[in-house]
Motif scaffolding. Structure first.
Motif, PDB file in Angstrom:
ATOM      1  N   TYR A  57       0.814  -1.218   0.000  1.00  0.00           N
ATOM      2  CA  TYR A  57       0.000   0.000   0.000  1.00  0.00           C
ATOM      3  C   TYR A  57       0.850   1.271   0.000  1.00  0.00           C
ATOM      4  N   LEU A 100       0.402   3.972  -2.663  1.00  0.00           N
ATOM      5  CA  LEU A 100      -0.913   4.598  -2.557  1.00  0.00           C
ATOM      6  C   LEU A 100      -0.961   5.590  -1.404  1.00  0.00           C
ATOM      7  N   LEU A 154      -3.438   9.822  -7.982  1.00  0.00           N
ATOM      8  CA  LEU A 154      -4.101   8.675  -7.362  1.00  0.00           C
ATOM      9  C   LEU A 154      -4.091   7.461  -8.285  1.00  0.00           C
ATOM     10  N   SER A 197      -0.620   6.033  -8.461  1.00  0.00           N
ATOM     11  CA  SER A 197      -0.253   5.433  -7.183  1.00  0.00           C
ATOM     12  C   SER A 197      -0.892   4.065  -7.007  1.00  0.00           C
ATOM     13  N   VAL A 198      -2.170   3.947  -7.349  1.00  0.00           N
ATOM     14  CA  VAL A 198      -2.827   2.646  -7.161  1.00  0.00           C
ATOM     15  C   VAL A 198      -2.270   1.618  -8.146  1.00  0.00           C
ATOM     16  N   THR A 257       0.790   0.438  -6.596  1.00  0.00           N
ATOM     17  CA  THR A 257       0.441  -0.408  -5.461  1.00  0.00           C
ATOM     18  C   THR A 257       0.121  -1.826  -5.912  1.00  0.00           C
ATOM     19  N   LEU A 258      -0.634  -1.964  -6.993  1.00  0.00           N
ATOM     20  CA  LEU A 258      -0.971  -3.295  -7.495  1.00  0.00           C
ATOM     21  C   LEU A 258       0.288  -4.040  -7.924  1.00  0.00           C
ATOM     22  N   HIS A 264      -6.095  -6.277  -4.087  1.00  0.00           N
ATOM     23  CA  HIS A 264      -6.137  -5.345  -5.206  1.00  0.00           C
ATOM     24  C   HIS A 264      -7.460  -4.583  -5.230  1.00  0.00           C
ATOM     25  N   ALA A 300      -7.461  -2.025  -2.482  1.00  0.00           N
ATOM     26  CA  ALA A 300      -6.682  -0.835  -2.828  1.00  0.00           C
ATOM     27  C   ALA A 300      -7.453   0.060  -3.793  1.00  0.00           C
ATOM     28  N   ILE A 301      -8.127  -0.556  -4.753  1.00  0.00           N
ATOM     29  CA  ILE A 301      -8.907   0.226  -5.713  1.00  0.00           C
ATOM     30  C   ILE A 301     -10.075   0.912  -5.017  1.00  0.00           C
ATOM     31  N   THR A 342      -8.807   3.812  -3.141  1.00  0.00           N
ATOM     32  CA  THR A 342      -8.486   4.874  -4.099  1.00  0.00           C
ATOM     33  C   THR A 342      -9.746   5.595  -4.555  1.00  0.00           C
ATOM     34  N   TRP A 373     -10.556   9.414  -4.175  1.00  0.00           N
ATOM     35  CA  TRP A 373     -10.965  10.260  -5.309  1.00  0.00           C
ATOM     36  C   TRP A 373     -12.168  11.124  -4.915  1.00  0.00           C
TER      37      TRP A 373
END
Length: 855
Positions: free
Chosen positions: A756, A759, A812, A815-816, A819-820, A838, A841-842, A845, A849
């Motif tokens: 993470y 992110l 963002l 970053s994600v 992260t993945l 995953h 994390a999305i 994100t 947003w």
């Protein structure tokens, strides 16, 4: 011809046949016969046509001579062609130059006479207008289809082949012959071989060498295909699949060994019969199979007997280790390619280096050779020859993919070893400027719009330091005013009260130091939110003074920078984010163990050789033993002290230590999620609006409660996601699935939680971009306002809110994505196991947003 014959000829052979007999009769009565010789210019482009020509016999050619329209190809006309009909009806000049290719016979109607007929018979205009509308509609429909097709295929398009097959060995000759054979036929092809031998480029060579080279070629990675096959075959309910969009083009299925098992029968049917069946939902009738015109090329690294039996041709690409004859040509090709791209002189490989290259087996094949050549060119620093040492310097795995910037840029070494870095900067500027900032925060205006010190702290320092972590790591700590005042206190206290400073309580500090700075950072976050530190100058000053006081107190008690390494909350954040940096400071372990006996970089000592006199590393870190960037502040003390030139400042893949040498710590993970929760805390009003909370934040206890909840949101979400991963593992073991579907046990949470990190950094940067882009550029009028002057009319540089929102969104998204990727690198486990993390994390994100960028 008689008049009836003329009418019949006009009706059957010309575009005028759609007119009524009455109109054709009127046209036939005014026709004049005319014969023109070969190469006679009938009309010149961009000039008004003199007559309407109907070609009876002969051939015509039209073309454009205007350079701006050079892309328009020449075309020929055959008997029955009506020339200048559109121009005369629309009163336009001729679009193209027309001349006769042979002696030609025409029926001619002068332009003025034809216009009289058109005026007398409106039917002519009406009929051809309808025809023109139909043609435009057809063209529009075709254009719309092509646009939709292009949009569907664009993410997967292969635009060109990167290179041909280099080399003269029998393997290279056979491979070129196999590619030529495959290009001339439409059979499916399976391209088989080890990783790194550019099998996808061979697929591109087959397509672009075939008669269908103008058709599109797309490449799909089989591991991302839907198990239902809907993205490839489409749905019966109407969604068009990629096969239908592709038409006569070429489909490259990359890594066919990763194809979902559910799709293997469908692919076999496609290869055998050229047909496929769109996907239908339960309850829908079975759709009719469709015929595919696409060419299928498959790439595989493992044998697939079921698919191999269906392939029309199999191309086995030999690895580089059996093509030793081609290594020289291949290496020289890569040298030429890289030198041309960088605009530098082409270096030469020495015979000794070439022999060593040919003695190596290259497990990474062509990709490894290309990387080796490019790295050698970089490390040679413009030398005319690439020697054996440049290619094969002794390196451990820890040294892979590193470039020593001190060797590339000698001027950088000179600067980092000079008195300017960092002492003269720290004691000549930072020491006094920080004092001015603290005083201005106390006695100046209390709002950020009127106090330049507050503006610099929140709108300048925070965005810049966050932006600097991926590039320069923890370099801020080399110029940190907290540390400078700690050193001043240490020196003054020793001068006033000579004594032996206490050694570090390392065991207790390693065990509890991280949790101390975590708790301190938590209190800072709550203080910042509950008392609005961002817009209260004296409270921000108090925060700076408290951290400075901690540095001064512990510097007066312990050796060196105990506070900076174990207890400073800002240092803890810097050390965590520095793990993502593309810069690292390390030392050559072989040199340190073989030549060094004094360890001056660690202990300090007098000048020795080119090494300067220093007090040793302020954080008690040996550069040869560093596992990550957490405990290196880039002060360059070790670089100045080392007499053996062992210290390196390396450019490396960002964050590589996280999946190689990294040792996880639970307190770092706690700090990571605290920093993530800080973004939710900073956006508390937006978070309340999103979640539908209606709490009165003017009341202390509700405000404190909701602040604590905001801080723990990311940690709770991450733990829930990890719980889902554990359930997947347990469920899989419970039902005892086949070994092919085996799901391994998830790695410990404290390890994969570092995924993470990009992110968290991106979310914090996205938050502070609002201040950096919206207020930092007002520093001039704010500075004047600080001292009681009007700042009206002074220049300001601020971004439009839409630009800020765009940059926040891009941050963002990037970053994600990192992260993945980083999660996969750290875990090294199947996607089906990591999918919950995953998705988590999305989801985080998406929430970022909403509260940072806006709905």
């Amino acid at each position: 011809m008689t008049s009836p014959d003329t009418l019949i000829w006009l009706q059957e052979r010309t575009a005028l046949g759609i007119l009524s007999a009455e109109v054709l009769e009127a046209i036939a009565q005014v026709l004049e016969e005319k014969t023109l010789p070969e190469n006679y210019p009938l009309v010149t482009e961009d000039t008004p046509p003199e007559a309407l020509y109907i070609l009876k016999q002969g051939k015509l050619e039209s073309y454009r001579t205007n350079p701006s329209n050079s892309a328009v190809a020449a075309c020929s006309f055959l008997p029955g062609t009506v020339v200048h009909l559109q121009e005369l009806l629309l009163d336009q000049p001729a679009q193209r130059t027309i001349k006769t290719l042979t002696e030609s016979h025409f029926w001619v109607i002068p332009a003025a006479q034809f216009k009289q007929i058109v005026a007398q018979h409106p039917e002519i205009t009406q009929v051809f207008s309808r025809q023109l509308i139909q043609e435009v509609a057809q063209l529009t429909s075709a254009l719309t289809y092509e646009q939709e097709r292009s949009q569907a295929l664009r993410p997967y398009l292969v635009t060109k082949a990167q290179r041909g097959i280099v080399g003269t060995s029998r393997y290279a000759v056979r491979l070129r012959a196999a590619i030529r054979e495959a290009s001339l036929e439409r059979k499916s092809v399976l391209i088989f071989g080890e990783p790194g031998i550019e099998k996808d480029n061979i697929a591109a060579l087959i397509h672009f060498g075939s008669p269908q080279r103008k058709q599109p070629i797309i490449k799909l990675n089989c591991n991302i295909l839907q198990s239902s096959g809907a993205d490839l075959f489409g749905r019966a309910s109407g969604k068009v699949g990629l096969l239908e969009w592709l038409g006569d083009g070429t489909l490259v299925l990359n890594n066919i060994q990763d194809l979902p098992a559910e799709l293997v029968p469908s692919l076999v049917e496609l290869l055998k019969t050229g047909t496929y069946t769109p996907v239908s939902r339960p309850g829908e009738p079975t759709p009719t199979p469709r015929i595919s015109q696409a060419r299928i090329l498959m790439i595989s690294e493992k044998t697939q007997s079921t698919i191999e039996r269906c392939a029309g041709q199999i191309i086995k690409v030999p690895p580089l280790r059996v093509r030793k004859t081609d290594i020289k040509a291949q290496a020289e090709y890569y040298i030429s390619l890289y030198s041309r791209s960088q605009g530098i002189a082409k270096p030469r490989i020495t015979p000794e280096a070439l022999r060593r290259l040919q003695s190596y087996d290259f497990p990474g094949n062509l990709q490894e050779l290309q990387s080796l050549v490019e790295r050698a060119i970089i490390q040679s620093a413009g030398a005319a020859e690439l020697t054996e040492e440049i290619f094969w310097s002794a390196q451990t795995k820890k040294k892979q993919f590193r470039v020593n910037l001190l060797n590339m840029y000698p001027g950088l070494r000179h600067f980092l070893r000079s008195p300017w870095y960092p002492d003269r900067i720290n004691y000549g500027f930072t020491l006094w400027f920080f004092a001015v900032v603290v005083i201005v925060l106390f006695v100046g205006p209390q709002h950020r719009s009127e106090n330049f010190a507050l503006n610099m702290f929140w709108a300048w320092w925070w965005p810049l330091i966050l932006l600097g972590f991926p590039f320069l790591g923890r370099i801020w700590c080399a110029f940190c005013p907290f540390m400078i005042y700690g050193e001043v206190t240490q020196k003054l206290s020793l001068w006033l009260f000579p004594r032996q400073l206490k050694p570090w309580p390392r065991h207790q500090a390693e065990k509890w130091g991280g949790w101390f700075l975590f708790g301190l950072f938590t209190l800072i976050f709550l203080w910042e939110e509950l008392w609005n530190l961002e817009d209260t100058a004296y409270l921000s000053s108090c925060l700076l003074l408290l951290i400075t006081a901690g540095a001064m107190i512990f510097s007066a008690i312990f050796e060196r920078r105990f506070w900076c390494r174990y207890l400073c909350p800002i240092g803890g954040m810097n050390g965590l984010f520095a793990k993502l940096s593309m810069i690292e400071l390390r030392a050559q372990q072989g040199t340190c163990s073989a030549e060094c006996t004094t360890y001056q970089c660690y202990k300090g000592g007098p000048q020795k050789g080119e090494g300067m006199e220093t007090n040793g590393c302020p954080l008690y870190s040996h550069p040869a033993q560093l596992e990550d960037n957490r405990d290196c502040v880039l002060c360059m003390t070790c670089l100045k002290a080392c007499p053996h030139r062992s210290v390196e400042v390396n450019l490396r893949p960002p964050g590589i230590e996280l999946w190689t040498t990294h040792v996880p710590h639970s307190y770092e993970v706690a700090l990571l999620f605290l920093l993530f929760g800080g973004v939710f805390l900073h956006r508390l009003p937006e978070l309340q609006a999103t979640l539908g909370w209606h709490l009165d934040l003017t009341q202390f206890l509700p405000h404190l409660g909701v602040s604590l909840v905001a801080l723990v949101i990311p940690a709770i979400a991450a733990l829930l996601v990890y719980g889902v991963m554990q359930l997947l593992y347990l469920f899989n073991n419970f039902i005892k699935q086949a070994k092919s579907n085996f799901i391994p046990k998830p790695r410990p949470f404290v390890e994969i939680a570092y995924g993470y990190l990009p992110l968290v950094l991106g979310a914090n940067l996205a938050h502070y971009l609002r201040l950096g882009l919206g207020e930092a550029g007002r520093i001039v009028p704010v500075t004047l306002a600080t001292f009681g002057y009007s700042g009206q009319g002074m220049p300001i540089v601020v971004a439009h809110p839409a630009v800020t929102a765009f940059l926040q969104g891009v941050t963002l998204i990037f970053s994600v994505m990192l992260t993945l990727v980083l999660t996969h690198k750290i875990a090294r486990q199947p996607l089906r196991l990591l999918l919950p993390q995953h998705l988590g994390a999305i989801a985080l994100t998406a929430m970022m947003w909403i509260i940072v960028v806006g709905r």
